[in-house]
Design a protein around this motif. Sequence first.
Motif, PDB file in Angstrom:
ATOM      1  N   ILE A   1      38.533  41.258  55.946  1.00 35.91           N
ATOM      2  CA  ILE A   1      37.681  40.230  55.342  1.00 35.91           C
ATOM      3  C   ILE A   1      36.939  40.854  54.172  1.00 35.91           C
ATOM      4  N   ASP A   2      36.975  40.156  53.041  1.00 34.75           N
ATOM      5  CA  ASP A   2      36.355  40.628  51.803  1.00 34.75           C
ATOM      6  C   ASP A   2      34.978  39.977  51.714  1.00 34.75           C
ATOM      7  N   SER A   3      34.011  40.577  52.387  1.00 30.01           N
ATOM      8  CA  SER A   3      32.701  39.929  52.497  1.00 30.01           C
ATOM      9  C   SER A   3      31.677  40.935  53.009  1.00 30.01           C
TER      10      SER A   3
ATOM     11  N   ILE B   1      37.111  45.437  56.931  1.00 28.51           N
ATOM     12  CA  ILE B   1      36.174  44.763  56.014  1.00 28.51           C
ATOM     13  C   ILE B   1      36.164  45.511  54.688  1.00 28.51           C
ATOM     14  N   THR B   2      36.129  44.761  53.585  1.00 38.63           N
ATOM     15  CA  THR B   2      35.853  45.398  52.297  1.00 38.63           C
ATOM     16  C   THR B   2      34.587  44.768  51.716  1.00 38.63           C
ATOM     17  N   THR B   3      33.756  45.613  51.134  1.00 36.07           N
ATOM     18  CA  THR B   3      32.568  45.123  50.441  1.00 36.07           C
ATOM     19  C   THR B   3      32.593  45.687  49.021  1.00 36.07           C
ATOM     20  N   ASN B   4      31.757  45.148  48.185  1.00 40.94           N
ATOM     21  CA  ASN B   4      31.510  45.738  46.864  1.00 40.94           C
ATOM     22  C   ASN B   4      30.069  45.373  46.507  1.00 40.94           C
ATOM     23  N   PRO B   5      29.507  45.948  45.446  1.00 41.52           N
ATOM     24  CA  PRO B   5      28.097  45.657  45.147  1.00 41.52           C
ATOM     25  C   PRO B   5      27.820  44.167  44.933  1.00 41.52           C
TER      26      PRO B   5
ATOM     27  N   VAL C   1      35.168  55.122  51.856  1.00 38.82           N
ATOM     28  CA  VAL C   1      34.372  55.098  50.624  1.00 38.82           C
ATOM     29  C   VAL C   1      35.225  54.531  49.490  1.00 38.82           C
ATOM     30  N   LYS C   2      34.621  53.576  48.798  1.00 39.75           N
ATOM     31  CA  LYS C   2      35.349  52.900  47.719  1.00 39.75           C
ATOM     32  C   LYS C   2      34.966  53.515  46.375  1.00 39.75           C
ATOM     33  N   ILE C   3      35.975  53.947  45.648  1.00 43.23           N
ATOM     34  CA  ILE C   3      35.756  54.623  44.355  1.00 43.23           C
ATOM     35  C   ILE C   3      36.583  53.890  43.292  1.00 43.23           C
TER      36      ILE C   3
ATOM     37  N   PRO D   1      44.851  46.830  44.379  1.00 38.90           N
ATOM     38  CA  PRO D   1      45.200  46.044  43.190  1.00 38.90           C
ATOM     39  C   PRO D   1      44.512  44.686  43.241  1.00 38.90           C
ATOM     40  N   PHE D   2      43.870  44.295  42.153  1.00 35.84           N
ATOM     41  CA  PHE D   2      43.081  43.062  42.088  1.00 35.84           C
ATOM     42  C   PHE D   2      43.964  41.915  41.614  1.00 35.84           C
ATOM     43  N   ALA D   3      44.679  41.314  42.540  1.00 37.99           N
ATOM     44  CA  ALA D   3      45.669  40.288  42.193  1.00 37.99           C
ATOM     45  C   ALA D   3      45.028  39.086  41.476  1.00 37.99           C
ATOM     46  N   GLY D   4      43.970  38.552  42.052  1.00 35.29           N
ATOM     47  CA  GLY D   4      43.365  37.334  41.479  1.00 35.29           C
ATOM     48  C   GLY D   4      42.828  37.563  40.079  1.00 35.29           C
ATOM     49  N   ARG D   5      42.265  38.747  39.865  1.00 33.31           N
ATOM     50  CA  ARG D   5      41.694  38.978  38.526  1.00 33.31           C
ATOM     51  C   ARG D   5      42.793  39.143  37.467  1.00 33.31           C
ATOM     52  N   ILE D   6      43.990  39.610  37.890  1.00 34.23           N
ATOM     53  CA  ILE D   6      45.112  39.650  36.940  1.00 34.23           C
ATOM     54  C   ILE D   6      45.517  38.217  36.580  1.00 34.23           C
TER      55      ILE D   6
ATOM     56  N   ALA E   1      46.032  44.593  49.012  1.00 40.12           N
ATOM     57  CA  ALA E   1      45.957  43.523  48.006  1.00 40.12           C
ATOM     58  C   ALA E   1      44.549  42.916  48.040  1.00 40.12           C
ATOM     59  N   ALA E   2      43.892  42.895  46.878  1.00 45.82           N
ATOM     60  CA  ALA E   2      42.495  42.447  46.811  1.00 45.82           C
ATOM     61  C   ALA E   2      42.367  41.306  45.807  1.00 45.82           C
ATOM     62  N   SER E   3      41.147  40.746  45.782  1.00 45.99           N
ATOM     63  CA  SER E   3      40.852  39.674  44.834  1.00 45.99           C
ATOM     64  C   SER E   3      41.819  38.504  45.044  1.00 45.99           C
ATOM     65  N   LEU E   4      41.946  38.100  46.305  1.00 46.54           N
ATOM     66  CA  LEU E   4      42.894  37.022  46.636  1.00 46.54           C
ATOM     67  C   LEU E   4      42.162  35.689  46.644  1.00 46.54           C
ATOM     68  N   ARG E   5      42.854  34.647  46.209  1.00 43.23           N
ATOM     69  CA  ARG E   5      42.177  33.377  45.926  1.00 43.23           C
ATOM     70  C   ARG E   5      42.600  32.206  46.795  1.00 43.23           C
ATOM     71  N   ASN E   6      43.786  32.295  47.417  1.00 48.04           N
ATOM     72  CA  ASN E   6      44.275  31.160  48.208  1.00 48.04           C
ATOM     73  C   ASN E   6      45.323  31.651  49.211  1.00 48.04           C
TER      74      ASN E   6
ATOM     75  N   ALA F   1      45.864  42.808  53.250  1.00 49.01           N
ATOM     76  CA  ALA F   1      45.294  41.845  52.288  1.00 49.01           C
ATOM     77  C   ALA F   1      43.832  41.704  52.641  1.00 49.01           C
ATOM     78  N   THR F   2      42.962  41.890  51.656  1.00 49.05           N
ATOM     79  CA  THR F   2      41.541  41.626  51.929  1.00 49.05           C
ATOM     80  C   THR F   2      41.221  40.251  51.363  1.00 49.05           C
ATOM     81  N   ILE F   3      40.648  39.408  52.237  1.00 46.16           N
ATOM     82  CA  ILE F   3      40.608  37.976  51.949  1.00 46.16           C
ATOM     83  C   ILE F   3      39.182  37.439  52.100  1.00 46.16           C
TER      84      ILE F   3
HETATM   85  C1  E4P Z   1      37.869  43.981  47.175  1.00 45.41           C
HETATM   86  O1  E4P Z   1      37.850  45.101  47.551  1.00 45.41           O
HETATM   87  C2  E4P Z   1      37.381  43.526  45.871  1.00 45.41           C
HETATM   88  O2  E4P Z   1      36.130  44.033  45.613  1.00 45.41           O
HETATM   89  C3  E4P Z   1      37.416  42.043  45.803  1.00 45.41           C
HETATM   90  O3  E4P Z   1      38.615  41.574  46.413  1.00 45.41           O
HETATM   91  C4  E4P Z   1      37.241  41.457  44.429  1.00 45.41           C
HETATM   92  O4  E4P Z   1      37.464  40.075  44.475  1.00 45.41           O
HETATM   93  P1  E4P Z   1      37.054  39.072  43.302  1.00 45.41           P
HETATM   94  O5  E4P Z   1      37.970  39.315  42.152  1.00 45.41           O
HETATM   95  O6  E4P Z   1      37.250  37.715  43.899  1.00 45.41           O
HETATM   96  O7  E4P Z   1      35.634  39.373  42.966  1.00 45.41           O
END
Ligand code: E4P
Length: 276
Positions: A5-7, A25-29, A96-98, A152-157, A219-224, A239-241
């Motif tokens: 879960i991306d939250s 779980i994945t988090t970011n700032p 740790v996320k870098i 890899p940030f799929a949604g942002r691509i 796989a990150a930044s997933l939208r649907n 997949a982090t969702i």
């Molecule tokens: C996960 O590790 C990323 O921080 C996250 O999926 C980014 O998603 P976003 O592009 O929806 O912000």
Amino acid sequence: MKIFIDSADIGQIQEAFSWGIVDGITTNPSLIKKAYEKVKASGENISMHDYLCQILETAGDAPVSLEVIGTSEREMTSEGRYLYDTFNKVASNVVVKIPISPSLEANSDHRYDGLKAIRTLSSAGIPINCTLIFTAEQAWAAAKAGAAFVSPFAGRIDDLLRKNMGGAFDKTEYFPAEGLRNSDGAPRIDDNGVHSGVHLVEQCVDIFQTFDFDCEVLAASLRNPRQVRECALVGADVATIPFAVIRDIVDHPKTVEGMNTFCADVVPEYRALFDS
Ligand code: E4P
């Protein structure tokens, strides 16, 4: 494929774990900002330290990515050690996320500091999730430096490709895995040979499998949900969702229609079986 879960929202995390399908779980700032501001707005007074401990305890033995905030090797290495030393003792599940490159401007001297921090921290036994991956070669470099996961940030691509096409778009809308094509089948748009977010994930998976890297493609930044399915089809390890997307995974109008029919068709004798 594992599901993370991306939250950083404790309510969402607890709810998603109760469904029995979440492996991490994945988090970011930005996610922490959103979740922590919500907690403060509700009047709850909890320190950031204690809030993160709650997340780690909820995860149990599932990995939880916590991100550094520095933009130099020195800062990221020391923050990575701090996060691991402080929080891994809670539930032994800190990753740790870098960022692959922490530099805030192109060609800065710091652009290789992500790789250096990954190498230093992973050599010390700290598992690393390398974030902000937009090319397979970035993923490859992170894996070589010692990352346990690459994101890899799929949604942002997909956002970038749609933005470059011009016009408004809804970023939650499905973007085809094969990319946008002209009538002759030629790609209408790409980002350095990447036709979609799922294509980026696929390129990372292919390279890691070909060269047998000991590093998972997350796989990150997933939208649907369809994008999640396509990440599974191309062989993503994880997949982090976001919560809203995990929630939508069980939905289908024919499921609801089927349930309505089954419930309407229950005969009294069959219902009576369950009454005792
Ligand atoms: C996960 O590790 C990323 O921080 C996250 O999926 C980014 O998603 P976003 O592009 O929806 O912000």
